[in-house]
Design a protein around this motif. Structure first.
Motif, PDB file in Angstrom:
ATOM      1  N   LYS B  26      36.982  39.903  26.304  1.00  0.00           N
ATOM      2  CA  LYS B  26      35.943  40.722  26.613  1.00  0.00           C
ATOM      3  C   LYS B  26      36.326  41.730  27.771  1.00  0.00           C
ATOM      4  O   LYS B  26      36.056  42.904  27.668  1.00  0.00           O
ATOM      5  CB  LYS B  26      34.732  39.963  27.048  1.00  0.00           C
ATOM      6  CG  LYS B  26      33.507  40.224  27.793  1.00  0.00           C
ATOM      7  CD  LYS B  26      32.616  40.586  26.564  1.00  0.00           C
ATOM      8  CE  LYS B  26      31.299  41.604  26.848  1.00  0.00           C
ATOM      9  NZ  LYS B  26      30.826  42.405  25.667  1.00  0.00           N
ATOM     10  N   VAL B  27      36.978  40.999  28.854  1.00  0.00           N
ATOM     11  CA  VAL B  27      37.646  42.308  29.736  1.00  0.00           C
ATOM     12  C   VAL B  27      38.627  43.263  29.199  1.00  0.00           C
ATOM     13  O   VAL B  27      38.517  44.405  29.733  1.00  0.00           O
ATOM     14  CB  VAL B  27      38.472  41.156  30.708  1.00  0.00           C
ATOM     15  CG1 VAL B  27      39.363  42.069  31.584  1.00  0.00           C
ATOM     16  CG2 VAL B  27      37.614  40.507  31.560  1.00  0.00           C
ATOM     17  N   LEU B  28      39.414  42.962  28.255  1.00  0.00           N
ATOM     18  CA  LEU B  28      40.285  43.851  27.580  1.00  0.00           C
ATOM     19  C   LEU B  28      39.429  44.956  26.663  1.00  0.00           C
ATOM     20  O   LEU B  28      40.269  45.989  26.497  1.00  0.00           O
ATOM     21  CB  LEU B  28      41.302  43.056  26.885  1.00  0.00           C
ATOM     22  CG  LEU B  28      42.660  42.275  27.900  1.00  0.00           C
ATOM     23  CD1 LEU B  28      43.215  41.732  27.103  1.00  0.00           C
ATOM     24  CD2 LEU B  28      43.082  43.286  28.985  1.00  0.00           C
ATOM     25  N   THR B  30      36.132  45.632  27.155  1.00  0.00           N
ATOM     26  CA  THR B  30      35.199  46.447  27.542  1.00  0.00           C
ATOM     27  C   THR B  30      35.498  47.875  28.118  1.00  0.00           C
ATOM     28  O   THR B  30      36.656  48.014  28.754  1.00  0.00           O
ATOM     29  CB  THR B  30      34.587  45.745  29.006  1.00  0.00           C
ATOM     30  OG1 THR B  30      34.239  44.477  28.512  1.00  0.00           O
ATOM     31  CG2 THR B  30      33.508  46.244  29.529  1.00  0.00           C
ATOM     32  N   GLU B  31      34.672  48.902  27.488  1.00  0.00           N
ATOM     33  CA  GLU B  31      34.892  50.189  28.028  1.00  0.00           C
ATOM     34  C   GLU B  31      35.040  50.701  29.534  1.00  0.00           C
ATOM     35  O   GLU B  31      34.376  49.620  30.178  1.00  0.00           O
ATOM     36  CB  GLU B  31      34.023  51.093  27.400  1.00  0.00           C
ATOM     37  CG  GLU B  31      34.389  51.086  25.674  1.00  0.00           C
ATOM     38  CD  GLU B  31      33.349  52.005  25.219  1.00  0.00           C
ATOM     39  OE1 GLU B  31      32.507  52.852  25.971  1.00  0.00           O
ATOM     40  OE2 GLU B  31      33.152  52.148  23.974  1.00  0.00           O
ATOM     41  N   GLU B  33      37.672  50.329  31.430  1.00  0.00           N
ATOM     42  CA  GLU B  33      38.588  49.734  32.065  1.00  0.00           C
ATOM     43  C   GLU B  33      39.958  50.832  32.317  1.00  0.00           C
ATOM     44  O   GLU B  33      40.397  51.127  31.290  1.00  0.00           O
ATOM     45  CB  GLU B  33      38.980  48.439  31.261  1.00  0.00           C
ATOM     46  CG  GLU B  33      40.264  47.804  31.752  1.00  0.00           C
ATOM     47  CD  GLU B  33      40.105  47.154  33.316  1.00  0.00           C
ATOM     48  OE1 GLU B  33      41.191  46.370  33.593  1.00  0.00           O
ATOM     49  OE2 GLU B  33      39.149  47.231  33.951  1.00  0.00           O
ATOM     50  N   GLU B  34      40.220  51.108  33.479  1.00  0.00           N
ATOM     51  CA  GLU B  34      41.225  52.113  33.741  1.00  0.00           C
ATOM     52  C   GLU B  34      42.477  51.250  34.381  1.00  0.00           C
ATOM     53  O   GLU B  34      42.007  50.382  35.172  1.00  0.00           O
ATOM     54  CB  GLU B  34      40.743  53.242  34.567  1.00  0.00           C
ATOM     55  CG  GLU B  34      39.856  53.949  33.753  1.00  0.00           C
ATOM     56  CD  GLU B  34      39.332  55.142  34.670  1.00  0.00           C
ATOM     57  OE1 GLU B  34      39.566  55.241  35.788  1.00  0.00           O
ATOM     58  OE2 GLU B  34      38.429  55.601  34.282  1.00  0.00           O
TER      59      GLU B  34
END
Lengths: 582, 48
Positions: B26-28, B30-31, B33-34
């Motif tokens: 989910k973390v990787l 999810t839009e 994420e920079e």
């Protein structure tokens, strides 16, 4: 406060998740958790453990993440500054002092243990860790850390802790000086995946051990897993005279737990032949009725997740306003739980059991299991030099990611309170923690200083801080407003049931835990109605006063006094009060 | 190891492993994420 300096921040969400998870993952996952689970009923312990995770672990974690980010938006990164700001009340700054005292004081002894891990990893790599018996491994450990007498730990060389301590102390402060993202975050982004890979390699090795000692086929990994996880326990009890009452009573033998049909059959035969022996089945429900089990499970959640520690609140204060905290908090928690339950729960105790049986692992504390039993196990294991190195290097990485998190709250506090820069704060904290660490290392006899500090900080201060934080979130800020703050920028939603849990159950559970600890751990009353018996820590202070125990409590008090003084004199007024109500 | 032990072990380890895997996924995915690449220079507020 460096109000005009650019604010430090994390470089990625994964970075802070790994940093928070790194803070949580430590020796407790691989050494303390398996020992506690086996001691308090295995499967029964796990039920209490997961209940504690839901009622206090996750709620305090989310509350800390949300409160920290909120305080960070106003430029506060220290626990006193953040709690003072989010509540709008100055007095909460002084409760926030606990969030600085805990990590700073724990660092003073944790870095010492970290040096043990590095020393063991290096000595395994050198091939010099070959033991014939646990007592040999124990003798090495006692010499390594100077357990025989005060001052004897202050030595250098491969088999002394001094050189390793200097290395790990310097490494920690070097990384802290490099800054949040290029020190802590960068290290954790390499260390955590490395740690996970090493743990999985060791897990595979342990699960394929079978029954490695031909003379004792009952000592197998399979039975080791049973020792760790079985919810019902078959325990051999002995009838002994009760000296106080003059009557007789049944007490469990220290290594009396029987696992597997072969051991149980042998125990039944022993009991049939000896009227003073009896094999009793302790059901899961009877074990769950023991308040001590619930205390142990809740305590493990505290130690394990680093909640009520003062770390998460500081780490999350470096987030941006719309950065997610709900998924990040859950991800960091789940990373810790994976390391603890899956990797720790399937590795350390079954490995020890497979080589040494119940007698070798039952009742061993964290240090006994980690630094006496496991070195012996790796000595016996095929490829043990590599696996021993890998295991202790894993512990070393886990310890560094934890100790780094213990320094950042102190750094943030000093920079905020004294308006100093990073070089100055690193120098100040370095001197303070070096002095404390020197105290712990010098008073190494029976690890008395370390043990005393650990007991009072983890049992008293952590529970108090966690209670303060959850009350601030659920009652001072208000549960609805707290949820609204937590959900800003959130990638997932916190289930609504947690409103009830965080407002009512979590504070109540914490207060009950604290009360039970005072009742049993401090006042010495027994939950089963037996004779009143004070713990060794109380005896050391009040019954048979021990100078080192008093010095240790004095060290905590001095550190607390210094931080209270700095809080009173510090500059925490830089943000308008109306900000707090936004 | 008893049946109860197997059940508790499998439920405990599989549940935390599944939660861990889902969270990381989910973390990787999810839009928003920079991530910036890190250099090895020191990055404290001191020098700025």
């Amino acid at each position: 406060m460096t109000s005009h300096a650019p604010k430090e921040s994390w470089n990625s969400r994964l970075g802070i998740i790994l940093a928070v998870a790194g803070s949580a993952v430590g020796l407790g996952n691989f050494l303390r958790f398996p020992g506690q689970a086996a001691q308090y009923g295995g499967g029964a312990f796990m039920i209490a453990y997961f209940v504690a995770l839901i009622i206090i672990g996750l709620p305090i974690c989310w509350a800390e993440w949300a409160i920290g980010r909120k305080g960070g938006q106003a430029g506060f990164n220290s626990s006193p500054g953040i709690l003072g700001f989010v509540t709008g009340q100055k007095r909460f700054r002084y409760l926030g002092v606990i969030g600085v005292v805990i990590p700073v004081v724990i660092y003073m002894y944790y870095v010492y243990i970290e040096a043990w891990c590095l020393g063991y990893a290096v000595n395994f790599a050198r091939g010099s860790m070959n033991f014939e018996a646990v007592k040999d491994a124990s003798a090495f450990w006692q010499g390594f850390i100077g357990i025989a007498e005060n001052g004897s730990a202050l030595g250098f060389g491969w088999t002394r802790v001094g050189g390793f301590l200097v290395i790990v102390f310097t490494l920690n402060f070097f990384l802290i000086y490099r800054g949040l993202s290029k020190g802590i975050e960068l290290f954790c982004k390499y260390a955590m995946p490395t740690l996970l890979v090493l743990a999985v390699i060791i897990l595979i090795r342990v699960l394929t051990l079978g029954a490695p000692v031909a003379e004792h086929p009952e000592n197998s990994v399979y039975n080791g897993l049973g020792f760790m996880w079985n919810p019902n326990k078959a325990v051999l009890h002995e009838l002994v005279a009760d000296e106080a009452g003059g009557s007789e009573k049944w007490i469990p033998l220290a290594d009396g737990e029987m696992v597997g049909p072969r051991m149980i059959k042998a125990a039944e035969e022993r009991a049939a032949a000896d009227p003073k022996l009896e094999l009793r089945i302790l059901t899961m429900w009877s074990q769950l009725a023991n308040p001590q089990l619930w205390l142990a499970a809740a305590g493990q959640i505290f130690f394990s997740l680093s909640v009520g520690f003062g770390v998460i609140i500081t780490y999350s204060s470096y987030l941006k306003k719309k950065d997610d905290v709900v998924l990040s908090g859950l991800a960091a928690t789940s990373t810790n739980e994976f390391c603890e339950v899956t990797l720790g729960g399937l590795t350390t105790l079954p490995a020890g059991y497979a080589f040494l049986g119940v007698a070798g692992v039952a009742g061993m504390g964290t240090f006994g299991l980690g630094f006496n039993v496991l070195p012996m196990v790796f000595s016996e294991m095929p490829g043990g030099q590599f696996f021993g190195f890998a295991f202790f290097f894993l512990l070393f990485l886990a310890a560094v990611t934890s100790s780094l998190s213990m320094l950042q709250p102190g750094i943030a506090f000093l920079e905020e309170a004294l308006n100093i820069n990073r070089k100055q704060s690193v120098a100040f904290l370095g001197f303070l923690t070096a002095a404390g660490c020197a105290f712990v290392v010098y008073f190494s006899a029976d690890v008395k200083a370390l043990d005393t500090i650990d007991f009072w900080v983890t049992n008293l201060l952590m529970v108090v801080l966690a209670t303060v934080q959850i009350i601030v979130f659920g009652w001072v800020i208000g549960i609805d407003r707290g949820f609204e703050i937590a959900h800003r920028g959130a990638a997932i939603r916190i289930p609504s049931i947690f409103k009830f849990i965080m407002k009512w159950l979590s504070p109540a559970f914490l207060i009950i835990i604290f009360g039970a600890w005072v009742y049993n751990g401090v006042l010495g009353f027994s939950f089963t109605g037996g004779e009143r018996s004070y713990s060794a820590y109380i005896k050391d202070l009040f019954i048979e006063p021990n100078a080192v125990a008093w010095y240790s409590v004095g060290l905590i008090a001095l550190t607390t006094g210094l931080i209270v003084l700095l809080t009173a004199c510090g500059n925490f007024e830089k943000t308008s009060s109306k900000e707090s109500s936004k | 190891m008893t049946l109860g032990g197997w059940i508790i072990m499998l439920v405990s380890t599989l549940s935390v492993s599944t939660l861990f895997s889902w969270c990381i996924w989910k973390v990787l995915t999810t839009e928003g994420e920079e991530e910036k690449m890190h250099g090895f220079e020191i990055d404290t507020p001191d020098k700025k």
